[in-house]
Design a protein around this motif. Structure first.
Motif, mmCIF file in Angstrom:
data_model
loop_
_atom_site.group_PDB
_atom_site.id
_atom_site.type_symbol
_atom_site.label_atom_id
_atom_site.label_comp_id
_atom_site.label_asym_id
_atom_site.label_seq_id
_atom_site.Cartn_x
_atom_site.Cartn_y
_atom_site.Cartn_z
ATOM 1 N N TYR A 119 35.699 36.689 38.538
ATOM 2 C CA TYR A 119 34.183 36.279 38.204
ATOM 3 C C TYR A 119 34.278 36.839 37.050
ATOM 4 O O TYR A 119 34.804 37.514 35.978
ATOM 5 C CB TYR A 119 33.115 36.486 38.789
ATOM 6 N N ARG A 178 31.125 42.039 35.287
ATOM 7 C CA ARG A 178 30.677 42.206 36.581
ATOM 8 C C ARG A 178 29.311 42.446 36.298
ATOM 9 O O ARG A 178 28.737 42.621 36.534
ATOM 10 C CB ARG A 178 30.949 43.520 36.404
ATOM 11 N N ARG A 179 28.651 42.553 34.622
ATOM 12 C CA ARG A 179 27.222 43.158 34.238
ATOM 13 C C ARG A 179 26.102 41.472 34.493
ATOM 14 O O ARG A 179 25.200 41.950 34.363
ATOM 15 C CB ARG A 179 27.487 43.044 32.741
ATOM 16 N N VAL A 199 26.882 38.861 36.533
ATOM 17 C CA VAL A 199 27.546 38.251 38.294
ATOM 18 C C VAL A 199 25.948 37.918 38.612
ATOM 19 O O VAL A 199 25.016 38.499 38.401
ATOM 20 C CB VAL A 199 27.771 39.051 38.924
ATOM 21 N N SER A 200 25.700 36.673 38.974
ATOM 22 C CA SER A 200 24.964 35.782 39.454
ATOM 23 C C SER A 200 24.860 36.135 41.217
ATOM 24 O O SER A 200 25.201 37.066 41.568
ATOM 25 C CB SER A 200 24.996 34.779 39.559
ATOM 26 N N ALA A 201 23.220 36.272 41.231
ATOM 27 C CA ALA A 201 23.003 36.550 43.220
ATOM 28 C C ALA A 201 23.744 35.571 43.901
ATOM 29 O O ALA A 201 24.328 36.364 44.884
ATOM 30 C CB ALA A 201 21.353 36.210 43.415
ATOM 31 N N VAL A 214 26.923 34.713 44.000
ATOM 32 C CA VAL A 214 28.044 35.068 43.457
ATOM 33 C C VAL A 214 28.328 36.645 44.285
ATOM 34 O O VAL A 214 29.004 36.766 44.780
ATOM 35 C CB VAL A 214 28.767 34.648 42.025
ATOM 36 N N ARG A 215 27.071 37.484 44.033
ATOM 37 C CA ARG A 215 26.997 38.829 44.400
ATOM 38 C C ARG A 215 26.790 38.281 46.059
ATOM 39 O O ARG A 215 28.034 38.693 47.120
ATOM 40 C CB ARG A 215 25.606 39.266 43.759
ATOM 41 N N CYS A 216 25.979 37.294 46.459
ATOM 42 C CA CYS A 216 25.839 37.119 47.676
ATOM 43 C C CYS A 216 27.492 36.648 48.786
ATOM 44 O O CYS A 216 27.725 37.050 49.591
ATOM 45 C CB CYS A 216 24.627 36.356 48.210
ATOM 46 N N ILE A 236 30.411 37.492 47.619
ATOM 47 C CA ILE A 236 31.425 38.282 47.661
ATOM 48 C C ILE A 236 31.241 39.675 49.170
ATOM 49 O O ILE A 236 31.823 39.720 49.504
ATOM 50 C CB ILE A 236 31.447 39.070 46.411
ATOM 51 N N GLU A 237 30.097 39.665 48.984
ATOM 52 C CA GLU A 237 29.455 40.396 50.336
ATOM 53 C C GLU A 237 29.511 39.770 51.216
ATOM 54 O O GLU A 237 29.906 40.792 52.378
ATOM 55 C CB GLU A 237 27.750 40.896 49.754
#
Length: 91
Positions: free
Chosen positions: A60, A63-64, A66-68, A70-72, A74-75
């Motif tokens: 992506y 790092r600063r 990262v949309s919610a 994308v973060r979701c 990845i998790e």
């Protein structure tokens, strides 16, 4: 050693069936051969040797930022693929 013989396939299920029918040795992931291993139809050869692991990467922009979403995602991928797989239990 390069195996020789009349049987060739690019389908793990077909190769597993052939190995269960004593047609040769196969290298397949446990999600394909797990049932055959549990039933005793197949036995592991060289269990201490493992094929190299395959990496899975998420790329992506920064790092600063990262949309919610994308973060979701990845998790989710981390939870799904870093945990022991259900098909490896009891194998």
């Amino acid at each position: 050693m390069r195996p020789q013989g009349p049987l060739r396939a690019n389908n793990g299920v077909a190769l597993t069936r052939a190995a269960c029918d004593h047609q040769g040795i196969i290298l397949q992931p446990t999600f394909i051969v797990g049932d055959a291993l549990r039933s005793g139809a197949l036995v592991p050869l060289l269990p201490e040797w493992e094929k190299g692991q395959v990496g899975l990467y998420a790329l992506y922009p920064h790092r600063r930022f990262v949309s919610a979403k994308v973060r979701c995602f990845i998790e989710f991928v981390q939870e799904r693929y870093l945990a022991p797989h259900y098909w490896d239990r009891e194998v």
